[in-house]
Design a protein around this motif. Sequence first.
Motif, PDB file in Angstrom:
ATOM      1  N   LYS A  66       0.834  -1.205   0.000  1.00 50.70           N
ATOM      2  CA  LYS A  66       0.000   0.000   0.000  1.00 50.70           C
ATOM      3  C   LYS A  66       0.868   1.254   0.000  1.00 50.70           C
ATOM      4  O   LYS A  66       0.600   2.210  -0.727  1.00 50.70           O
ATOM      5  CB  LYS A  66      -0.890   0.028   1.257  1.00 50.70           C
ATOM      6  N   SER A  67       1.892   1.256   0.842  1.00 50.09           N
ATOM      7  CA  SER A  67       2.732   2.425   0.968  1.00 50.09           C
ATOM      8  C   SER A  67       3.497   2.703  -0.332  1.00 50.09           C
ATOM      9  O   SER A  67       3.607   3.848  -0.776  1.00 50.09           O
ATOM     10  CB  SER A  67       3.645   2.223   2.187  1.00 50.09           C
ATOM     11  N   ILE A  97      -0.915  -7.890  -5.835  1.00 54.69           N
ATOM     12  CA  ILE A  97       0.539  -7.733  -5.835  1.00 54.69           C
ATOM     13  C   ILE A  97       1.086  -8.540  -7.012  1.00 54.69           C
ATOM     14  O   ILE A  97       0.648  -9.665  -7.260  1.00 54.69           O
ATOM     15  CB  ILE A  97       1.155  -8.236  -4.508  1.00 54.69           C
ATOM     16  N   ASN A  98       2.030  -7.939  -7.746  1.00 59.88           N
ATOM     17  CA  ASN A  98       2.658  -8.614  -8.876  1.00 59.88           C
ATOM     18  C   ASN A  98       3.598  -9.697  -8.340  1.00 59.88           C
ATOM     19  O   ASN A  98       4.562  -9.395  -7.641  1.00 59.88           O
ATOM     20  CB  ASN A  98       3.412  -7.559  -9.689  1.00 59.88           C
TER      21      ASN A  98
ATOM     22  N   SER B  98     -10.907  -6.982  -2.411  1.00 60.18           N
ATOM     23  CA  SER B  98     -10.846  -5.540  -2.689  1.00 60.18           C
ATOM     24  C   SER B  98      -9.548  -5.141  -3.376  1.00 60.18           C
ATOM     25  O   SER B  98      -8.546  -5.853  -3.288  1.00 60.18           O
ATOM     26  CB  SER B  98     -10.924  -4.738  -1.380  1.00 60.18           C
ATOM     27  N   ALA B  99      -9.570  -3.970  -3.995  1.00 63.33           N
ATOM     28  CA  ALA B  99      -8.360  -3.415  -4.596  1.00 63.33           C
ATOM     29  C   ALA B  99      -7.347  -3.095  -3.496  1.00 63.33           C
ATOM     30  O   ALA B  99      -7.716  -2.951  -2.330  1.00 63.33           O
ATOM     31  CB  ALA B  99      -8.712  -2.141  -5.358  1.00 63.33           C
ATOM     32  N   LEU B 100      -6.076  -3.010  -3.910  1.00 63.10           N
ATOM     33  CA  LEU B 100      -4.995  -2.807  -2.935  1.00 63.10           C
ATOM     34  C   LEU B 100      -5.273  -1.627  -1.990  1.00 63.10           C
ATOM     35  O   LEU B 100      -5.118  -1.753  -0.771  1.00 63.10           O
ATOM     36  CB  LEU B 100      -3.669  -2.608  -3.684  1.00 63.10           C
ATOM     37  N   GLU B 101      -5.695  -0.495  -2.555  1.00 61.89           N
ATOM     38  CA  GLU B 101      -5.870   0.680  -1.694  1.00 61.89           C
ATOM     39  C   GLU B 101      -7.024   0.513  -0.701  1.00 61.89           C
ATOM     40  O   GLU B 101      -7.066   1.168   0.319  1.00 61.89           O
ATOM     41  CB  GLU B 101      -6.040   1.967  -2.524  1.00 61.89           C
ATOM     42  N   ASP B 102      -7.964  -0.389  -1.001  1.00 61.89           N
ATOM     43  CA  ASP B 102      -9.124  -0.583  -0.112  1.00 61.89           C
ATOM     44  C   ASP B 102      -8.987  -1.814   0.782  1.00 61.89           C
ATOM     45  O   ASP B 102      -9.846  -2.080   1.620  1.00 61.89           O
ATOM     46  CB  ASP B 102     -10.404  -0.762  -0.948  1.00 61.89           C
TER      47      ASP B 102
END
Lengths: 112, 139
Positions: A66-67, A97-98, B98-102
Motif C-alpha cells: 500500500k505504501s 501484488i505482482n 478488494s483493490a490494494l488501496e481498499d
Amino acid sequence: MNVNTETSGNSLVVALDGRVDSSNAAEFNAALETATADSDLGVVLDCENLQYISSAGLRVILTTAKSLQSSQRKFVICTLSNPIQDIFVISGFDQIINIQGSRAEALATMEA
Amino acid sequence: MSATRSIQIDLGAPELPRLAAAVEEMAETEGWMPDLAFQIQLVLDEIGDNLVEHRAQAQSTYMMVTLDSRDQAVTVEVVDDGIAFDPTADAPAADVTSALEDRPIGGLGLHLIRTLMDKVDYRREDGRNILTLVKHRTP
C-alpha cells in the motif's frame, strides 16, 4: 529473519530470508521501511530463502504494498515456495501484488 | 505410524516458540510432508497469536494443544479457558477481493485456518473452548 538490500538496474532488490511470524513481524516491518526509504526506485522482494511466514508477516507485506503504491513505486514479489505461494493466493494477494517466479522475471517487469 | 502429544502454553508468557518446536519435532518423527508441516505450523501460529492478543478481553490464561498424527490425518485440538468464542461462526469473513488501496490490513488468520484445514469444528464444554482441526494426509 534477515533482510539484504541491493540495487539492480532501476530496482531495489530486497532479499528476505528465514522465518517471519508475530515474534519478529515488527522487526521485519522496520527492516523493510529502512531498506526502501531514501529512494524512489521500485522494489523487488525476493523470497527465495523465506522458509515461513504467518499472517503477521502478510500484514507487513500488505502495508508495504500500500505504501509503495501510494508513492507510485512498483512492487514485485518473487520466488515464493509452494506453501507460501498457496497462502498468498488464499489471502488474495496474487490479485493485488505482482508475483513472479524468479528474480530475473521480476526485474524484467520492472524494466517495462 | 502414529503419535500424540499435548503442550500447554501459558498465554501470558512468550511460550509460542515451544509450540512451534513441538510441531517441528512431530513433523520430523512422523514423516510429515513439508507442506503439511508448514500448514499445521501456520494454523497453530494463527490460533496462538489470536489467543495471546485477545487474552485480556477473553479472560483466558492458557491454551492446551494436542497433536495427533496418524497415517490418514493429523488432528489438532486446541482448548482454552476464555469466554465462549466460536471462530467458525463469530468471526467476520476476510476481505480477499478488494483493490490494494481498499484492502483492510489483518483478518486473514481465521481465513487461512478455514481454507487450509479439511475440517474445523468448535464446541463449548465445561467452560472451555475446544477447536478441533483435521488435515488429511493423502490427497
